[in-house]
Design a protein around this motif. Structure first.
Motif, PDB file in Angstrom:
ATOM      1  N   SER A  51       0.841  -1.191   0.000  1.00  0.00           N
ATOM      2  CA  SER A  51       0.000   0.000   0.000  1.00  0.00           C
ATOM      3  C   SER A  51       0.881   1.248   0.000  1.00  0.00           C
ATOM      4  O   SER A  51       1.846   1.340   0.763  1.00  0.00           O
ATOM      5  CB  SER A  51      -0.893  -0.008   1.249  1.00  0.00           C
ATOM      6  N   GLU A  52       0.539   2.203  -0.859  1.00  0.00           N
ATOM      7  CA  GLU A  52       1.326   3.432  -0.916  1.00  0.00           C
ATOM      8  C   GLU A  52       1.251   4.194   0.402  1.00  0.00           C
ATOM      9  O   GLU A  52       2.203   4.860   0.797  1.00  0.00           O
ATOM     10  CB  GLU A  52       0.859   4.315  -2.073  1.00  0.00           C
ATOM     11  N   PRO A  55      -7.752 -14.924   0.169  1.00  0.00           N
ATOM     12  CA  PRO A  55      -7.678 -13.501   0.543  1.00  0.00           C
ATOM     13  C   PRO A  55      -8.607 -13.199   1.717  1.00  0.00           C
ATOM     14  O   PRO A  55      -9.693 -13.762   1.835  1.00  0.00           O
ATOM     15  CB  PRO A  55      -8.143 -12.780  -0.729  1.00  0.00           C
ATOM     16  N   THR A  56      -8.158 -12.321   2.594  1.00  0.00           N
ATOM     17  CA  THR A  56      -8.943 -11.985   3.784  1.00  0.00           C
ATOM     18  C   THR A  56      -8.810 -10.516   4.136  1.00  0.00           C
ATOM     19  O   THR A  56      -7.758  -9.894   3.891  1.00  0.00           O
ATOM     20  CB  THR A  56      -8.509 -12.836   4.993  1.00  0.00           C
ATOM     21  N   LEU A  57      -9.874  -9.969   4.711  1.00  0.00           N
ATOM     22  CA  LEU A  57      -9.817  -8.607   5.240  1.00  0.00           C
ATOM     23  C   LEU A  57      -8.808  -8.517   6.379  1.00  0.00           C
ATOM     24  O   LEU A  57      -8.269  -7.448   6.666  1.00  0.00           O
ATOM     25  CB  LEU A  57     -11.197  -8.180   5.735  1.00  0.00           C
ATOM     26  N   GLU A  63      -9.963   2.831   0.550  1.00  0.00           N
ATOM     27  CA  GLU A  63     -10.459   1.861  -0.425  1.00  0.00           C
ATOM     28  C   GLU A  63     -10.763   0.527   0.236  1.00  0.00           C
ATOM     29  O   GLU A  63     -11.796  -0.107  -0.043  1.00  0.00           O
ATOM     30  CB  GLU A  63      -9.428   1.673  -1.551  1.00  0.00           C
ATOM     31  N   THR A  64      -9.874   0.077   1.118  1.00  0.00           N
ATOM     32  CA  THR A  64     -10.089  -1.197   1.803  1.00  0.00           C
ATOM     33  C   THR A  64     -11.283  -1.113   2.737  1.00  0.00           C
ATOM     34  O   THR A  64     -12.084  -2.049   2.834  1.00  0.00           O
ATOM     35  CB  THR A  64      -8.828  -1.593   2.603  1.00  0.00           C
ATOM     36  N   PHE A  65     -11.426   0.012   3.427  1.00  0.00           N
ATOM     37  CA  PHE A  65     -12.563   0.172   4.330  1.00  0.00           C
ATOM     38  C   PHE A  65     -13.869   0.180   3.545  1.00  0.00           C
ATOM     39  O   PHE A  65     -14.867  -0.420   3.966  1.00  0.00           O
ATOM     40  CB  PHE A  65     -12.431   1.451   5.161  1.00  0.00           C
ATOM     41  N   ALA A  66     -13.872   0.858   2.395  1.00  0.00           N
ATOM     42  CA  ALA A  66     -15.067   0.900   1.562  1.00  0.00           C
ATOM     43  C   ALA A  66     -15.421  -0.497   1.064  1.00  0.00           C
ATOM     44  O   ALA A  66     -16.622  -0.869   1.012  1.00  0.00           O
ATOM     45  CB  ALA A  66     -14.848   1.848   0.387  1.00  0.00           C
ATOM     46  N   ALA A  67     -14.423  -1.298   0.722  1.00  0.00           N
ATOM     47  CA  ALA A  67     -14.663  -2.661   0.278  1.00  0.00           C
ATOM     48  C   ALA A  67     -15.268  -3.494   1.406  1.00  0.00           C
ATOM     49  O   ALA A  67     -16.187  -4.302   1.189  1.00  0.00           O
ATOM     50  CB  ALA A  67     -13.367  -3.295  -0.213  1.00  0.00           C
ATOM     51  N   ALA A  68     -14.761  -3.289   2.630  1.00  0.00           N
ATOM     52  CA  ALA A  68     -15.308  -4.001   3.784  1.00  0.00           C
ATOM     53  C   ALA A  68     -16.757  -3.609   4.050  1.00  0.00           C
ATOM     54  O   ALA A  68     -17.589  -4.444   4.412  1.00  0.00           O
ATOM     55  CB  ALA A  68     -14.453  -3.718   5.023  1.00  0.00           C
ATOM     56  N   HIS A  80     -11.742   3.758  12.198  1.00  0.00           N
ATOM     57  CA  HIS A  80     -11.510   2.798  11.129  1.00  0.00           C
ATOM     58  C   HIS A  80     -10.389   1.858  11.582  1.00  0.00           C
ATOM     59  O   HIS A  80      -9.252   2.299  11.755  1.00  0.00           O
ATOM     60  CB  HIS A  80     -11.072   3.508   9.844  1.00  0.00           C
ATOM     61  N   VAL A  81     -10.704   0.599  11.802  1.00  0.00           N
ATOM     62  CA  VAL A  81      -9.681  -0.355  12.228  1.00  0.00           C
ATOM     63  C   VAL A  81      -9.468  -1.403  11.144  1.00  0.00           C
ATOM     64  O   VAL A  81     -10.336  -1.638  10.294  1.00  0.00           O
ATOM     65  CB  VAL A  81     -10.047  -1.044  13.563  1.00  0.00           C
ATOM     66  N   GLU A  82      -8.314  -2.023  11.188  1.00  0.00           N
ATOM     67  CA  GLU A  82      -7.986  -3.067  10.227  1.00  0.00           C
ATOM     68  C   GLU A  82      -8.841  -4.315  10.465  1.00  0.00           C
ATOM     69  O   GLU A  82      -9.363  -4.527  11.560  1.00  0.00           O
ATOM     70  CB  GLU A  82      -6.498  -3.416  10.338  1.00  0.00           C
TER      71      GLU A  82
END
Length: 321
Positions: free
Chosen positions: A103-104, A225-227, A310-315, A274-276
């Motif tokens: 991730s950038e 693949p997993t969140l 982006e990852t949070f939106a996907a979740a 926002h958490v992983e």
């Protein structure tokens, strides 16, 4: 004096940038689940995750042995950020190999802390192999994200903090990747409070340590693949954390991608954080275990908050399923 107690007495917090993170009582979720739920907020750590604890511990010990030491490691994110921060605090040169898919946001956080960042083609395992090869052929010292007693000791400071912040703690839920985090916490909490139950949590898509624990040895495990990407990946063949996890984890729980995503949204809606996925997986397990946790004081380790929009939106989309 234990390794962890020694770290704390030597000014672990003051000199390295590690902060004692808050233990946040989640009132509404406690009412919904019927237990007293607390979040140990490592997502609010200076680097956004617990990894700075282990890295600081390892580099502190290394510098005590060799003041001119240089460090090399590999990471797809949080370990790299933590190692870069710890190395900068102690004036240690550090090179961090990352997969080209990094991730950038995380790459920028690593470089902002003064580390030399080198991208390699392939995944995290290729980056790790490259870093180990550089260490084996030169003078730089490789620091594992989990397979190192000094790293485990640093993560163990969390066990001491939880015992101090919540003397009546009954259960602690921790997501498990390589096992360094839960091993460190469990070793200390069980020394201070042997009755506390430690529950390890895995994404159903990546139950690597759990499968190896059942097999009694390190084996290849198929992953999807997993969140909870922070807990994904294989174990070193000589992993010292496997026997530690076998001896220190009392209960095991797995959670689905939908359960992880919904837990991520719960933390956001109730506390604005926002958490992983790896952090939310532990909450997902508590939600699943709620009937047996009635009236208990339960701590969920929110291990990190370095997540892209982006990852949070996907979740969020997954949570709607």
């Amino acid at each position: 004096m234990s390794r962890t107690q020694s770290l704390i007495s030597e000014g672990f917090y003051l000199e390295s940038g590690v902060v004692q993170t808050p233990l946040l009582h989640s009132k509404l979720l406690s009412e919904q689940l019927g237990c007293n739920l607390y979040f140990k907020c490592e997502n609010l750590q200076n680097t956004g995750s617990f990894k700075i604890r282990g890295a600081t511990s390892a580099i502190t010990r290394l510098v005590a042995r060799d003041p001119d030491a240089e460090v090399v490691t590999a990471s797809s994110g949080n370990h790299g950020i933590g190692t870069a921060a710890a190395a900068k605090a102690m004036g240690v040169p550090v090179t961090i190999y990352v997969p080209d898919s990094v991730s950038e946001v995380k790459a920028e956080k690593i470089e902002a802390r003064g580390a030399r960042l080198i991208r390699v083609a392939g995944g995290t395992e290729v980056a790790e192999q490259t870093a180990r090869s550089v260490s084996d052929s030169g003078s730089m010292v490789y620091i594992s994200p989990y397979n190192d007693l000094d790293v485990i000791s640093g993560q163990g400071t969390l066990g001491c903090e939880i015992a101090e912040q919540l003397p009546g703690v009954d259960c602690i839920y921790v997501s498990v990747g390589g096992g360094g985090l839960i091993s460190g916490i469990a070793a200390n909490i069980k020394h201070l409070k042997p009755e506390v139950e430690m529950t390890g949590v895995w994404a159903e898509n990546s139950p690597v340590m759990l499968t190896c624990m059942k097999a009694g040895k390190v084996i290849e495990v198929d992953e999807q693949p997993t969140l909870s990407d922070g807990t994904a990946g294989g174990l070193d063949s000589d992993s010292i954390t496997l026997p530690l996890c076998q001896n220190l984890i009392d209960e095991c729980q797995t959670v689905s991608e939908i359960e992880i995503a919904r837990a991520m949204m719960s933390v956001w809606r109730q506390h604005g954080m926002h958490v992983e996925g790896s952090a939310a997986a532990s909450l997902a397990a508590v939600i699943k275990d709620a009937p047996r946790l009635k009236g208990k004081n339960v701590v969920v380790l929110l291990c990190g908050g370095n997540i892209t929009d982006e990852t949070f939106a996907a979740a969020e989309e997954v949570s709607k399923q």
